[in-house]
Scaffold this active site. Structure first.
Site, PDB file in Angstrom:
ATOM      1  N   HIS A  85       0.613   5.352   1.242  1.00 33.48           N
ATOM      2  CA  HIS A  85      -0.261   6.138   1.991  1.00 33.48           C
ATOM      3  C   HIS A  85      -0.539   7.570   1.145  1.00 33.48           C
ATOM      4  CE1 HIS A  85      -0.241   4.171   5.876  1.00 33.48           C
ATOM      5  NE2 HIS A  85       0.758   3.480   5.398  1.00 33.48           N
ATOM      6  N   HIS A 115       0.941  -1.104   0.066  1.00 37.08           N
ATOM      7  CA  HIS A 115       0.088   0.025  -0.018  1.00 37.08           C
ATOM      8  C   HIS A 115       1.063   1.178   0.095  1.00 37.08           C
ATOM      9  CE1 HIS A 115       0.833  -0.953   4.242  1.00 37.08           C
ATOM     10  NE2 HIS A 115       0.742  -0.043   4.535  1.00 37.08           N
TER      11      HIS A 115
END
Ligand code: AMP
Ligand code: ZN
Length: 138
Positions: A103, A101
């Site tokens: 951010h 992931h």
């Protein structure tokens, strides 16, 4: 491909709810449920891969266009003073969910986020030594 124990795989499969922002063949984006600032959100690959080192380069290539799309919306909606893209790999980097992931991290002036480091002058001999080591592994 999905990891049955992975919270982000469960979100992609619809087994856990999320505030979905965007989805395409390779990418899923949602609000972070523990935001540091308003608008803190996450872009995740649909395929389970532990982090940047393990991810499919074609999935990674889809991350930045999605990030740009979401950042533009965050910018228009919230007018932050800045936005960092932050991506953690491994425990010392602060990775807590082991599914790739990035951010999207909206910033406010003086928000106190511990992301920024000072610019102390580097030791060029050491920079070169480390450079040579990385190049030998490339
Ligand atoms: P990191 O610490 O870089 O691995 O980031 C993991 C992020 O995932 C943290 O900011 C968490 O707040 C966020 N997170 C964990 N579980 C969920 C969830 N179910 N929905 C949305 N964000 C989550
Ligand atoms: Zn996963």
């Amino acid at each position: 491909m999905a990891d049955p124990d992975c919270v982000f795989c469960k979100i992609i499969a619809g087994e856990i709810p999320s505030f979905k922002l965007y989805e395409d063949d390779r990418i899923f984006a949602m609000m972070d449920i523990n935001p540091f600032n308003d608008g803190h959100c996450l872009i995740i690959t649909k395929a389970h891969a532990e982090n940047l080192l393990a991810a499919d380069p074609n999935d990674l290539a889809a991350v930045l266009p999605a990030a740009q799309k979401i950042c533009r919306a965050v910018e228009a909606a919230l007018e932050p003073e800045g936005i960092n893209l932050v991506q953690a790999n491994g425990p010392a980097a602060g990775q807590t969910v082991y599914h790739y992931h990035t951010h999207i991290f909206p910033r406010r002036l003086n928000d106190g986020a511990l992301l920024n480091w000072g610019h102390a002058p580097g030791d060029m001999a050491r920079v070169e030594q480390v450079y040579n080591k990385i190049m030998a592994a490339m």
